[in-house]
Design an enzyme around this catalytic site. Structure first.
Site, PDB file in Angstrom:
ATOM      1  N   TYR A 164      -2.879  55.333  18.447  1.00 31.80           N
ATOM      2  CA  TYR A 164      -4.154  54.635  18.612  1.00 31.80           C
ATOM      3  C   TYR A 164      -4.458  54.431  20.102  1.00 31.80           C
ATOM      4  O   TYR A 164      -5.561  54.737  20.570  1.00 31.80           O
ATOM      5  CB  TYR A 164      -4.136  53.285  17.888  1.00 31.80           C
ATOM      6  CG  TYR A 164      -5.375  52.465  18.158  1.00 31.80           C
ATOM      7  CD1 TYR A 164      -6.631  52.933  17.780  1.00 31.80           C
ATOM      8  CD2 TYR A 164      -5.306  51.245  18.824  1.00 31.80           C
ATOM      9  CE1 TYR A 164      -7.783  52.205  18.052  1.00 31.80           C
ATOM     10  CE2 TYR A 164      -6.445  50.503  19.095  1.00 31.80           C
ATOM     11  CZ  TYR A 164      -7.685  50.991  18.709  1.00 31.80           C
ATOM     12  OH  TYR A 164      -8.827  50.276  18.990  1.00 31.80           O
ATOM     13  N   LYS A 168      -7.557  55.973  22.551  1.00 34.27           N
ATOM     14  CA  LYS A 168      -8.476  55.176  23.373  1.00 34.27           C
ATOM     15  C   LYS A 168      -8.383  55.554  24.852  1.00 34.27           C
ATOM     16  O   LYS A 168      -9.357  55.434  25.590  1.00 34.27           O
ATOM     17  CB  LYS A 168      -8.216  53.682  23.149  1.00 34.27           C
ATOM     18  CG  LYS A 168      -8.613  53.222  21.754  1.00 34.27           C
ATOM     19  CD  LYS A 168     -10.102  53.408  21.504  1.00 34.27           C
ATOM     20  CE  LYS A 168     -10.487  53.274  20.062  1.00 34.27           C
ATOM     21  NZ  LYS A 168     -11.920  53.496  19.794  1.00 34.27           N
TER      22      LYS A 168
HETATM   23  N1  LIG Z   1     -11.397  45.031  16.685  1.00 32.33           N
HETATM   24  C1  LIG Z   1     -10.674  45.202  17.797  1.00 32.33           C
HETATM   25  O1  LIG Z   1      -9.739  44.439  18.096  1.00 32.33           O
HETATM   26  C2  LIG Z   1     -11.029  46.335  18.739  1.00 32.33           C
HETATM   27  C3  LIG Z   1     -10.585  46.233  20.056  1.00 32.33           C
HETATM   28  C4  LIG Z   1     -10.886  47.272  20.940  1.00 32.33           C
HETATM   29  C5  LIG Z   1     -11.610  48.361  20.494  1.00 32.33           C
HETATM   30  N2  LIG Z   1     -12.011  48.432  19.204  1.00 32.33           N
HETATM   31  C6  LIG Z   1     -12.740  49.617  18.775  1.00 32.33           C
HETATM   32  O2  LIG Z   1     -14.041  49.242  18.406  1.00 32.33           O
HETATM   33  C7  LIG Z   1     -14.544  50.117  17.404  1.00 32.33           C
HETATM   34  C8  LIG Z   1     -15.093  49.305  16.257  1.00 32.33           C
HETATM   35  O3  LIG Z   1     -14.045  48.553  15.685  1.00 32.33           O
HETATM   36  P1  LIG Z   1     -14.325  47.267  14.801  1.00 32.33           P
HETATM   37  O4  LIG Z   1     -13.424  46.218  15.294  1.00 32.33           O
HETATM   38  O5  LIG Z   1     -15.774  46.995  14.728  1.00 32.33           O
HETATM   39  O6  LIG Z   1     -13.758  47.788  13.391  1.00 32.33           O
HETATM   40  P2  LIG Z   1     -14.301  47.604  11.904  1.00 32.33           P
HETATM   41  O7  LIG Z   1     -14.825  46.223  11.686  1.00 32.33           O
HETATM   42  O8  LIG Z   1     -13.183  48.079  11.037  1.00 32.33           O
HETATM   43  O9  LIG Z   1     -15.520  48.634  11.808  1.00 32.33           O
HETATM   44  C9  LIG Z   1     -15.325  50.014  11.789  1.00 32.33           C
HETATM   45  C10 LIG Z   1     -16.615  50.704  11.389  1.00 32.33           C
HETATM   46  O10 LIG Z   1     -16.414  52.122  11.463  1.00 32.33           O
HETATM   47  C11 LIG Z   1     -16.728  52.717  10.211  1.00 32.33           C
HETATM   48  N3  LIG Z   1     -15.883  53.881  10.038  1.00 32.33           N
HETATM   49  C12 LIG Z   1     -14.532  53.907   9.969  1.00 32.33           C
HETATM   50  N4  LIG Z   1     -14.093  55.163   9.782  1.00 32.33           N
HETATM   51  C13 LIG Z   1     -15.194  55.953   9.759  1.00 32.33           C
HETATM   52  C14 LIG Z   1     -15.402  57.351   9.586  1.00 32.33           C
HETATM   53  N5  LIG Z   1     -14.372  58.195   9.379  1.00 32.33           N
HETATM   54  N6  LIG Z   1     -16.669  57.842   9.616  1.00 32.33           N
HETATM   55  C15 LIG Z   1     -17.719  56.990   9.796  1.00 32.33           C
HETATM   56  N7  LIG Z   1     -17.576  55.661   9.950  1.00 32.33           N
HETATM   57  C16 LIG Z   1     -16.328  55.146   9.925  1.00 32.33           C
HETATM   58  C17 LIG Z   1     -16.497  51.596   9.175  1.00 32.33           C
HETATM   59  O11 LIG Z   1     -17.219  51.754   7.966  1.00 32.33           O
HETATM   60  P3  LIG Z   1     -16.609  52.588   6.701  1.00 32.33           P
HETATM   61  O12 LIG Z   1     -15.230  52.042   6.476  1.00 32.33           O
HETATM   62  O13 LIG Z   1     -17.560  52.360   5.586  1.00 32.33           O
HETATM   63  O14 LIG Z   1     -16.610  54.004   7.146  1.00 32.33           O
HETATM   64  C18 LIG Z   1     -17.036  50.404   9.960  1.00 32.33           C
HETATM   65  O15 LIG Z   1     -18.444  50.380   9.907  1.00 32.33           O
HETATM   66  C19 LIG Z   1     -13.393  51.042  17.038  1.00 32.33           C
HETATM   67  O16 LIG Z   1     -13.545  52.255  17.733  1.00 32.33           O
HETATM   68  C20 LIG Z   1     -12.167  50.303  17.548  1.00 32.33           C
HETATM   69  O17 LIG Z   1     -11.128  51.178  17.873  1.00 32.33           O
HETATM   70  C21 LIG Z   1     -11.748  47.430  18.314  1.00 32.33           C
END
Ligand SMILES: NC(=O)c1ccc[n+]([C@@H]2O[C@H](COP(=O)([O-])OP(=O)(O)OC[C@H]3O[C@@H](n4cnc5c(N)ncnc54)[C@H](OP(=O)(O)O)[C@@H]3O)[C@@H](O)[C@H]2O)c1
Length: 275
Positions: A164, A168
């Site tokens: 992961y 990133k």
């Molecule tokens: N949360 C954290 O701590 C954090 C920190 C740093 C960076 N990030 C990054 O921020 C981004 C968003 O994360 P989040 O925290 O908002 O996560 P989240 O709440 O799990 O949301 C993920 C979103 O992506 C969609 N998704 C997942 N797999 C997909 C696929 N194969 N095709 C199309 N859509 C897909 C999901 O919907 P479906 O499941 O319906 O597809 C959901 O809408 C990610 O790239 C993550 O790595 C997160």
């Protein structure tokens, strides 16, 4: 947090009238979609599950009076990326937000290789394909913005979330380079690198976060930084965690992240003792 009227106007004028947001049904993508809708941009929202996407579309239409189109597609599949490209073909798109992504955690040798490859497809390959397509479109119109979701784990290796964090690091590096390369074409590229944010991420990654931000705490700083910075560390906790490690050499950061991620994944080792 909310955007000032002048910020909303800036976003609409510089990056409207249409924005494409992947991962818009949950977490950070949902918050960014909501803020963009509030700023008056029309939206194409993407995620895999239509049953989670449809209520979001309806709520955004009703609350903000904007046009919302849905693309329920899996961006880990070439067909999913193509569907997103085809469905946005005739629209005047000025902003691309790539928030679809997920994490994995635990011992690398115990990981499921198919899932790790799928992670690379979503977090890196789809980001490459969509950035390439929309980057060309935006350069041709000499106007546009691209927001890529990096992470604070992008800045060093992270034991127990190795793949992961590596995905990133790819996103961070791509964004940093393209921010300079596409600037003369009138395209703004931003790496948004949050620390822990409470969303659907934690459960899917099987990490136990002790401290975290909310999506509402990171959305506004991300949109404010677009066109002004190359990388944004959104939210107080992100800044605290990154700046605390600023003077530590990279090898030392890896050791510290081992402790941090070790704590966040300890529950897995309690369930399954080390070999
Ligand atoms: N949360 C954290 O701590 C954090 C920190 C740093 C960076 N990030 C990054 O921020 C981004 C968003 O994360 P989040 O925290 O908002 O996560 P989240 O709440 O799990 O949301 C993920 C979103 O992506 C969609 N998704 C997942 N797999 C997909 C696929 N194969 N095709 C199309 N859509 C897909 C999901 O919907 P479906 O499941 O319906 O597809 C959901 O809408 C990610 O790239 C993550 O790595 C997160």
């Amino acid at each position: 947090m909310i955007l000032k009227t002048s910020e909303k106007n800036r976003l609409r004028q510089q990056y409207g009238p249409w924005a494409v947001v992947t991962g818009a049904s949950s977490g950070i993508g949902l918050e960014l979609a909501r803020l963009l809708a509030d700023a008056g941009l029309q939206l194409v929202i993407n995620a895999r599950q239509i049953e989670r996407l449809a209520p979001v579309a309806q709520q955004l239409r009703e609350t903000y009076g904007i046009d919302v189109r849905m693309v329920a597609a899996d961006v880990s599949a070439p067909g999913g990326v193509q569907q997103l490209i085809d469905d946005t073909d005739g629209l005047d798109v000025g902003l691309l937000v790539l928030s679809a992504g997920f994490g994995t955690s635990g011992l690398f040798l115990r990981s499921n290789l198919d899932e790790e490859i799928n992670l690379l497809r979503v977090n890196a390959e789809a980001v490459l394909s969509l950035t390439h397509h929309f980057g060309r479109r935006f350069a041709a119109q000499h106007r546009g913005g691209i927001i890529l979701l990096s992470s604070m784990v992008a800045f060093q290796g992270v034991p127990y979330a190795a793949n992961y964090a590596a995905s990133k690091a790819y996103v961070q590096s791509l964004a940093e380079a393209l921010a300079l390369e596409l600037k003369p074409d009138g395209v703004d590229v931003l790496a948004a690198a949050p620390g822990p944010v409470r969303s659907g991420f934690e459960q899917r990654a099987n990490m136990a976060m002790t401290m975290s931000l909310t999506p509402e705490q990171v959305g506004v700083p991300i949109l404010r930084a677009l066109g002004r910075q190359t990388t944004v560390l959104p939210g107080w906790l992100t800044k605290l965690l990154v700046y605390a490690l600023r003077t530590v050499p990279r090898w030392g950061k890896v050791r510290i992240m081992q402790q941090v991620m070790g704590g966040m994944t300890q529950h897995q080792r309690q369930l399954q003792p080390n070999p």
